[in-house]
Design an enzyme around this catalytic site. Structure first.
Site, PDB file in Angstrom:
ATOM      1  N   HIS A  26      19.150  17.042 -18.490  1.00 23.43           N
ATOM      2  CA  HIS A  26      19.669  16.875 -16.912  1.00 23.43           C
ATOM      3  C   HIS A  26      18.489  16.936 -15.950  1.00 23.43           C
ATOM      4  O   HIS A  26      18.193  15.981 -15.336  1.00 23.43           O
ATOM      5  CB  HIS A  26      20.815  17.910 -16.869  1.00 23.43           C
ATOM      6  CG  HIS A  26      22.112  17.542 -17.819  1.00 23.43           C
ATOM      7  ND1 HIS A  26      22.578  16.358 -17.920  1.00 23.43           N
ATOM      8  CD2 HIS A  26      22.789  18.257 -18.503  1.00 23.43           C
ATOM      9  CE1 HIS A  26      23.699  16.505 -18.709  1.00 23.43           C
ATOM     10  NE2 HIS A  26      23.878  17.752 -19.254  1.00 23.43           N
TER      11      HIS A  26
HETATM   12  C1  BDR Z   1      24.080  19.742 -14.449  1.00 23.29           C
HETATM   13  O1  BDR Z   1      25.403  21.222 -14.328  1.00 23.29           O
HETATM   14  C2  BDR Z   1      24.331  22.194 -14.432  1.00 23.29           C
HETATM   15  O2  BDR Z   1      24.880  23.154 -15.583  1.00 23.29           O
HETATM   16  C3  BDR Z   1      23.007  21.939 -15.038  1.00 23.29           C
HETATM   17  O3  BDR Z   1      21.713  22.637 -14.503  1.00 23.29           O
HETATM   18  C4  BDR Z   1      22.914  20.365 -14.314  1.00 23.29           C
HETATM   19  O4  BDR Z   1      22.232  20.523 -13.034  1.00 23.29           O
HETATM   20  C5  BDR Z   1      24.664  19.157 -15.567  1.00 23.29           C
HETATM   21  O5  BDR Z   1      25.891  18.536 -15.419  1.00 23.29           O
END
Ligand code: BDR
Ligand code: CA
Length: 321
Positions: A243
């Site tokens: 992510h």
């Molecule tokens: C996003 O949500 C958070 O939990 C992670 O850090 C990332 O930015 C993924 O959906």
């Protein structure tokens, strides 16, 4: 050429992986970590940012952001994914350094005004600090180089959501702020689940980080045990999606991604709250609350192998310093 960035973040395990990537890669100058609620509450997330700064001698500022969304009821920290302390439950010493005294939105305004045209805002958490900065000083829109977001899901490759069937966590946590940021007159590039769910750090890959990247590799391995366990139990996979580091990868090398242009809106209530939609055709409609908005970029394809190579190369060189 190096790109100056302010990284707005809710640290967070993949946030830490993104922060260290930004620090490691010589094409980025990391000016500041501005913190936001999300994976952890604001006190914990800010403590984690200060911990990273102190432990890895980061030269950036750390600035505390807001503790709640603009309008919606807070949904609470992502404890199941990132643990109570946001860093997978490993022991975190209390930092001896403190944050910049300004609120994050003011720091963003001041820094952008001091270097017009030079600063890229990268946000990998809920977008409340960015919306506050824009609401307080809309003139910054034309002074910012680019806004790069990890968030959203537009349904490419059938990736429609992670916290609800039709919403990604960062946008779901504060949909009103996301709609403000996406419709403001600045260039936004959105790196959402459409591409972050197409790149995968396998458990073996993270073992390689541990074995080749020195102390920083060991740290990333340690904090990711909890995270990988969540992925295994929830999705039956042996590793995690990429992510927040994907947003940094875009800043370093935009050619890794294929972008689609068009205005973007966010559903702000009801069962699809946090759903992101892009109008990417020229079709005319009697009623259209998209077309008058600025055309933004949505990433719809990633060269995942090249992204993984870039991450490993950057972290290995940094770990060897
Ligand atoms: C996003 O949500 C958070 O939990 C992670 O850090 C990332 O930015 C993924 O959906
Ligand atoms: Ca994040």
């Amino acid at each position: 050429m190096t790109t100056k960035i302010i990284l707005d973040t809710d640290p967070g395990i993949d946030d830490a992986m993104a922060i260290l990537f930004a620090e490691a890669n010589p094409n980025i100058e990391l000016l500041a970590l501005t913190t936001i609620f999300g994976n952890a509450d604001i006190e914990t997330g800010t403590r984690n940012a200060l911990y990273l700064k102190e432990r890895f001698n980061l030269q950036c500022d750390v600035v505390k952001g807001t503790d709640k969304p603009l309008y919606r009821e807070p949904v609470g920290a992502s404890v199941a994914v990132h643990s109570e302390n946001g860093f997978g439950g490993i022991a975190i010493e209390t930092p001896t350094i403190t944050a910049d005294p300004r609120p994050a939105f003011q720091y963003i305004i001041d820094t952008v005004k001091a270097s017009p045209g030079d600063v890229t805002l990268v946000a990998v958490g809920p977008l409340t600090n960015l919306a506050l900065a824009y609401n307080h000083a809309p003139e910054i829109a034309e002074l910012i180089k680019e806004v790069v977001i990890m968030g959203g899901a537009f349904g490419t490759h059938e990736h429609t959501g992670n916290v609800t069937p039709f919403a990604e966590a960062n946008i779901h946590d504060d949909p009103h702020s996301a709609d403000i940021v996406f419709t403001a007159p600045w260039q936004v590039t959105i790196v959402g689940l459409d591409v972050t769910h197409e790149a995968f750090f396998s458990s073996d890959y993270i073992d390689t980080l541990r074995d080749t990247c020195g102390e920083v590799g060991q740290f990333m391995w340690d904090i990711s045990r909890f995270y990988l366990n969540f992925y295994k139990e929830r999705m039956g996979v042996n590793g995690c999606f990429v992510h927040d580091p994907s947003a940094i990868a875009y800043v370093i090398d935009p050619s890794l991604f294929t972008l689609r242009k068009g205005p973007v809106r966010v559903v702000c209530d009801g069962p699809a709250v946090g759903h992101t939609l892009q109008k990417y055709t020229d079709t005319k409609h009697k009623t259209d609350e998209w077309s008058d908005m600025p055309a933004q970029n949505v990433a719809i394809k990633v060269n995942d192998q090249a992204l993984l190579d870039l991450y490993l190369d950057s972290m290995t060189s940094y770990g060897a310093e």
